[in-house]
Design a protein around this motif. Sequence first.
Motif, PDB file in Angstrom:
ATOM      1  N   ALA A 115       0.811  -1.217   0.000  1.00 41.46           N
ATOM      2  CA  ALA A 115       0.000   0.000   0.000  1.00 41.46           C
ATOM      3  C   ALA A 115       0.839   1.260   0.000  1.00 41.46           C
ATOM      4  O   ALA A 115       0.365   2.330  -0.387  1.00 41.46           O
ATOM      5  N   THR A 116       2.103   1.156   0.413  1.00 37.70           N
ATOM      6  CA  THR A 116       2.990   2.319   0.495  1.00 37.70           C
ATOM      7  C   THR A 116       4.135   2.274  -0.520  1.00 37.70           C
ATOM      8  O   THR A 116       5.012   3.135  -0.490  1.00 37.70           O
ATOM      9  N   VAL A 158      -3.265  -0.758  -6.182  1.00 34.34           N
ATOM     10  CA  VAL A 158      -2.249  -1.526  -5.461  1.00 34.34           C
ATOM     11  C   VAL A 158      -1.565  -0.638  -4.425  1.00 34.34           C
ATOM     12  O   VAL A 158      -1.603  -0.909  -3.220  1.00 34.34           O
ATOM     13  N   VAL A 159      -0.908   0.427  -4.864  1.00 31.88           N
ATOM     14  CA  VAL A 159      -0.347   1.401  -3.923  1.00 31.88           C
ATOM     15  C   VAL A 159      -1.486   2.385  -3.614  1.00 31.88           C
ATOM     16  O   VAL A 159      -1.595   3.455  -4.211  1.00 31.88           O
ATOM     17  N   SER A 160      -2.327   2.001  -2.668  1.00 27.75           N
ATOM     18  CA  SER A 160      -3.586   2.709  -2.425  1.00 27.75           C
ATOM     19  C   SER A 160      -3.554   3.596  -1.204  1.00 27.75           C
ATOM     20  O   SER A 160      -4.506   4.330  -0.944  1.00 27.75           O
ATOM     21  N   LEU A 161      -2.498   3.498  -0.372  1.00 26.29           N
ATOM     22  CA  LEU A 161      -2.381   4.264   0.868  1.00 26.29           C
ATOM     23  C   LEU A 161      -3.532   3.975   1.824  1.00 26.29           C
ATOM     24  O   LEU A 161      -3.809   4.756   2.734  1.00 26.29           O
ATOM     25  N   SER A 333       3.105   4.591  -6.984  1.00 17.27           N
ATOM     26  CA  SER A 333       4.394   4.028  -6.596  1.00 17.27           C
ATOM     27  C   SER A 333       5.471   5.088  -6.734  1.00 17.27           C
ATOM     28  O   SER A 333       5.523   5.806  -7.739  1.00 17.27           O
ATOM     29  N   PRO A 334       6.362   5.222  -5.736  1.00 18.43           N
ATOM     30  CA  PRO A 334       7.478   6.164  -5.888  1.00 18.43           C
ATOM     31  C   PRO A 334       8.394   5.828  -7.058  1.00 18.43           C
ATOM     32  O   PRO A 334       9.192   6.669  -7.466  1.00 18.43           O
ATOM     33  N   ALA A 335       8.273   4.604  -7.598  1.00 16.61           N
ATOM     34  CA  ALA A 335       9.050   4.217  -8.773  1.00 16.61           C
ATOM     35  C   ALA A 335       8.196   4.199 -10.034  1.00 16.61           C
ATOM     36  O   ALA A 335       8.605   3.626 -11.050  1.00 16.61           O
ATOM     37  N   SER A 336       7.056   4.845  -9.987  1.00 16.40           N
ATOM     38  CA  SER A 336       6.165   4.839 -11.147  1.00 16.40           C
ATOM     39  C   SER A 336       6.799   5.582 -12.313  1.00 16.40           C
ATOM     40  O   SER A 336       7.225   6.730 -12.192  1.00 16.40           O
TER      41      SER A 336
END
Length: 419
Positions: A115-116, A158-161, A333-336
């Motif tokens: 999530a993060t 997916v990365v939903s916070l 995602s920080p890698a998006s």
Amino acid sequence: MTIDAGLNWAGNHRYTAGRLAAPTTIGELRAEVTTADHARAIGSRHSFNALCDTEGTLISTASLSGDILIDHDALRVHVPAGVRYGELSHRLEAEGFALPAMASLPHISVGGAIATGTHGSGDAAQSLAATVSGLELMTADGDLRRLVRGDDDFAGAVVSLGALGIVTRVTLDLEPTYQVEQRVYEGVPVDVALENLDAITSGATSVSLFTTWKNPDVIDQVWHKRRPDRDADAPATVFGAVPASGPRHPVPGNPAFACTTQLGEPGAWLDRLPHFRLDHTPSSGAEIQSEYLVPRRHAVDALRAIRSLAGRIAPLLQVAEVRTVAADDLWLSPASGEDVVALHFTWHPRTTEVLALLPTLEAALEPFEARPHWGKVSTIGADRYAELYPRLPDFRDLVDRFDPHGVFHNAQLRATVLP
């Protein structure tokens, strides 16, 4: 009655929720979600900010029942979201399977990590969220929603916070089990490291650089996690760094017994890819963490900017780590969108001083499109997040559709992505 929901694992945040629930079944979870004015999921409490907090009901996923089901033919595993990676990895290894990557801590829950956008390290290693091929979550009306890779909403969910609902189960990609050898090298000059950063990070499956910045001219340690089935032979030195004479902890002066086995002794992936052992306190325990992920094309300049602040950073710092993460297509995602380099800071637990320093550090990193880790301490505001994440408007639309009444909103989300 208001209860004390306790502290996060590092002790730097006290949860303010008025109620703490620990459902064991889907039915119990549904009863909690559908009767809560506000709710948030909590896993292993390895977040350093208020992302998991709520003014309503804090719902622990740790006891939520469900089996770990391995699909041998599809190379996938279906797991309860509350299971910790360390526990999952032992089950996978027993049946001859492995995950493509692991974070530095095996103590974190699957649901919280994905999530993060939490990650491990390696030029070819994507974030843990990128291995997700399916997920199930409960929305505020009690419905179970299932999404799989390829669905229209999947890359946003997916990365939903935690903003869409309570994730109950996750499907992860697997590969056959493999061995890893871990070695620590000490003392590479910073100028040499910056000139040869690509060569250093490509030297093994997973590479981490550690420094305290007390000496701004030296990177203290380079950790090599090598797969014998894929990687070249271990080098005698790494651009001037020499092999450590014994096991090392990333934080100078800390005993190494909490760390995974080093000195080139081969072992299973789960016992080498994390920095720390599941049965010991990870990192240093009492700490604050911040992390910023910058596009790889900016990495060297970003590190030079950090080096220029070494005199201000070092007194508050336990250790800094540099890692690489491969790109993915997940919206938040920080890698998006492109490969990134993660610039991680483990601070002494001096909250006031750290919060005073962060705006200066973040201003220095702003030209390099630095995205903060969602679960760590930052002072960056909502206007900056809108610039850093092109799909943020789509994510807000997704939240409106999944949670139209804002049951899963909280102060942290309102200050960052849902103003």
